[in-house]
Design a protein around this motif. Structure first.
Motif, PDB file in Angstrom:
ATOM      1  N   MET A   1       0.846  -1.198   0.000  1.00 55.11           N
ATOM      2  CA  MET A   1       0.000   0.000   0.000  1.00 55.11           C
ATOM      3  C   MET A   1       0.882   1.249   0.000  1.00 55.11           C
ATOM      4  SD  MET A   1      -3.104   0.912   2.641  1.00 55.11           S
ATOM      5  CE  MET A   1      -3.895  -0.662   2.308  1.00 55.11           C
ATOM      6  N   THR A   2       0.636   2.171  -0.940  1.00 50.91           N
ATOM      7  CA  THR A   2       1.450   3.376  -1.068  1.00 50.91           C
ATOM      8  C   THR A   2       1.240   4.312   0.117  1.00 50.91           C
ATOM      9  OG1 THR A   2       1.189   3.207  -3.464  1.00 50.91           O
ATOM     10  CG2 THR A   2       2.012   5.288  -2.604  1.00 50.91           C
ATOM     11  N   ALA A   3       2.336   4.925   0.576  1.00 49.64           N
ATOM     12  CA  ALA A   3       2.260   5.851   1.702  1.00 49.64           C
ATOM     13  C   ALA A   3       2.135   7.277   1.195  1.00 49.64           C
ATOM     14  CB  ALA A   3       3.483   5.711   2.587  1.00 49.64           C
ATOM     15  N   ALA A   4       1.184   8.029   1.733  1.00 47.04           N
ATOM     16  CA  ALA A   4       1.075   9.457   1.424  1.00 47.04           C
ATOM     17  C   ALA A   4       2.146  10.230   2.173  1.00 47.04           C
ATOM     18  CB  ALA A   4      -0.311   9.965   1.804  1.00 47.04           C
ATOM     19  N   ILE A   5       2.365   9.848   3.432  1.00 48.44           N
ATOM     20  CA  ILE A   5       3.365  10.503   4.278  1.00 48.44           C
ATOM     21  C   ILE A   5       4.111   9.429   5.063  1.00 48.44           C
ATOM     22  CG2 ILE A   5       3.726  12.007   6.272  1.00 48.44           C
ATOM     23  CD1 ILE A   5       1.400  13.700   5.368  1.00 48.44           C
ATOM     24  N   VAL A  27       6.626   6.257  11.278  1.00 45.49           N
ATOM     25  CA  VAL A  27       5.246   5.868  10.971  1.00 45.49           C
ATOM     26  C   VAL A  27       4.950   6.186   9.513  1.00 45.49           C
ATOM     27  CG1 VAL A  27       4.288   8.111  11.649  1.00 45.49           C
ATOM     28  CG2 VAL A  27       2.840   6.075  11.771  1.00 45.49           C
ATOM     29  N   SER A  28       4.081   5.398   8.910  1.00 43.93           N
ATOM     30  CA  SER A  28       3.614   5.653   7.551  1.00 43.93           C
ATOM     31  C   SER A  28       2.102   5.807   7.547  1.00 43.93           C
ATOM     32  CB  SER A  28       4.010   4.503   6.614  1.00 43.93           C
ATOM     33  OG  SER A  28       5.401   4.506   6.365  1.00 43.93           O
ATOM     34  N   PHE A  29       1.613   6.804   6.803  1.00 44.36           N
ATOM     35  CA  PHE A  29       0.188   7.026   6.646  1.00 44.36           C
ATOM     36  C   PHE A  29      -0.193   6.637   5.212  1.00 44.36           C
ATOM     37  CE2 PHE A  29       1.580  10.165   9.834  1.00 44.36           C
ATOM     38  CZ  PHE A  29       0.788   9.757  10.905  1.00 44.36           C
ATOM     39  N   SER A  30      -0.945   5.558   5.081  1.00 43.27           N
ATOM     40  CA  SER A  30      -1.279   5.007   3.768  1.00 43.27           C
ATOM     41  C   SER A  30      -2.166   5.964   2.971  1.00 43.27           C
ATOM     42  CB  SER A  30      -2.003   3.666   3.928  1.00 43.27           C
ATOM     43  OG  SER A  30      -1.193   2.739   4.616  1.00 43.27           O
ATOM     44  N   SER A  31      -1.937   6.007   1.678  1.00 40.25           N
ATOM     45  CA  SER A  31      -2.727   6.862   0.793  1.00 40.25           C
ATOM     46  C   SER A  31      -4.184   6.405   0.750  1.00 40.25           C
ATOM     47  CB  SER A  31      -2.161   6.828  -0.623  1.00 40.25           C
ATOM     48  OG  SER A  31      -0.877   7.395  -0.669  1.00 40.25           O
TER      49      SER A  31
END
Length: 350
Positions: A1-5, A27-31
């Motif tokens: 899953m691509t990360a937005a941030i 941490v990663s926030f998923s798109s």
């Protein structure tokens, strides 16, 4: 899953502060998902979100926004990156002398968009947030919820791919808050916008979130999808924050009789059923196949977003074999089982 941030080992300490505001945050926030950051006052939530829109700098670590490392961005590149990020705050900060339409046009004007194009886009966004016909009203002529809708439209005016929300419903009444949450969920679905929000309101978390992150003393101490974290909190801070979110307390008469040490008598277990696990006759199977007499003491239904779940309070005669058999049975059927204590002989269910 691509990360937005994505943040990697991000730390920040204010001058003369005794502790870090942010300490080794990774941490990663998923798109395309909705992320909620929760924690007590002073946990570092607002500092974190202010780092994401460049209102705060950090001392060390790396911040990537939409695949770009912000550390090496020029001023112009940062300005372009900010076009991808919309921010909504508790105070909507609408310009009182501009109409709803003109407030939504403002970010486009700053970007040099022609008046005609900006007006057309602003009308489309006001319609999307449910304010068709309100274009010519001034902020003083709008309710709190309507002003927040204008702020959301303004935040999306430059085709933002990320929406940052800091305590954005705290000044609204519960009914209006639910309407705004439903709007954000719909915008997330329609536009694919990634939403990162900070809130003290656990009802906001349960209604809208895909993922939840718990902060304490500048650190992320727990993170998971919303169902796993809210129904099965692991960290003490999370458990404290969620107190009272669901009806999970023991009846008072049981609290008085319960002991922590196993012995002759009854074991008291709280079960949490998701909509999927509730389809199985789990209690009936325990009684029929394992000959364990189960007494149902209390039960309730609740929800997380569109997912219905139930809690059930049961008792059974205690011995080590029975305990292990019950726990294995619940685990096999995907049911969360928590031993709350033991009711000694002479205790009461009444």
């Amino acid at each position: 899953m691509t990360a937005a941030i994505t943040l990697t080992s991000v730390s920040k300490k204010y001058p003369d502060a005794p502790i870090y505001a942010l300490e080794d945050i990774t941490v990663s926030f998923s798109s395309g998902k909705i992320h909620s950051i929760i924690g007590r006052s002073g946990a570092g939530k607002s500092t974190l979100i202010r780092c994401l829109n460049f209102l705060e700098s950090f001392d060390s670590g790396q911040l990537n926004i939409l695949g770009q490392n912000t550390q090496f961005m020029s001023k112009e590149q940062r300005r372009q990156a900010l076009k991808e990020i919309g921010s909504i705050f508790q105070k909507v900060n609408l310009l009182s002398r501009r109409t709803a339409l003109e407030n939504v046009m403002l970010p486009q004007e700053w970007q040099g968009v022609t008046n005609e194009s900006a007006k057309l886009k602003a009308k489309e966004l006001l319609a999307k947030v449910g304010l068709s016909g309100f274009e010519d009203r001034y902020p003083a002529q709008l309710s709190g919820g309507q002003c927040q809708r204008v702020a959301i439209a303004r935040a999306l005016a430059n085709e933002a791919k990320i929406l940052l929300c800091d305590e954005f419903t705290s000044a609204l009444d519960p009914e209006t808050s639910l309407e705004i949450l439903a709007l954000l969920r719909q915008l997330n679905k329609d536009l694919g916008v990634t939403i990162i929000l900070i809130t003290h309101d656990m009802n906001v978390v349960r209604e809208i979130s895909d993922f939840v992150y718990v902060m304490d003393n500048g650190k992320i101490v727990e993170q998971s999808d919303v169902e796993q974290l809210l129904l099965h909190p692991q960290h003490a801070t999370t458990q404290s924050l969620l107190t009272g979110l669901f009806v999970r307390d023991l009846p008072h008469h049981l609290q008085q009789s319960l002991i922590a040490t196993p012995g002759e008598g009854q074991i008291i277990v709280r079960l949490i059923f998701s909509s999927k696990s509730s389809q199985n006759p789990v209690i009936a199977e325990l009684i029929q196949h394992h000959q364990i007499p189960i007494n149902i003491l209390a039960g309730s239904m609740d929800h997380l977003r569109a997912t219905v779940f139930g809690t059930l309070l049961i008792s059974a005669p205690y011995d080590k074999v029975t305990h292990d058999m019950m726990m294995a049975h619940f685990s096999k059927n995907g049911i969360s089982a928590e031993v709350l204590g033991y009711l000694p002989v002479g205790g009461t269910h009444d």
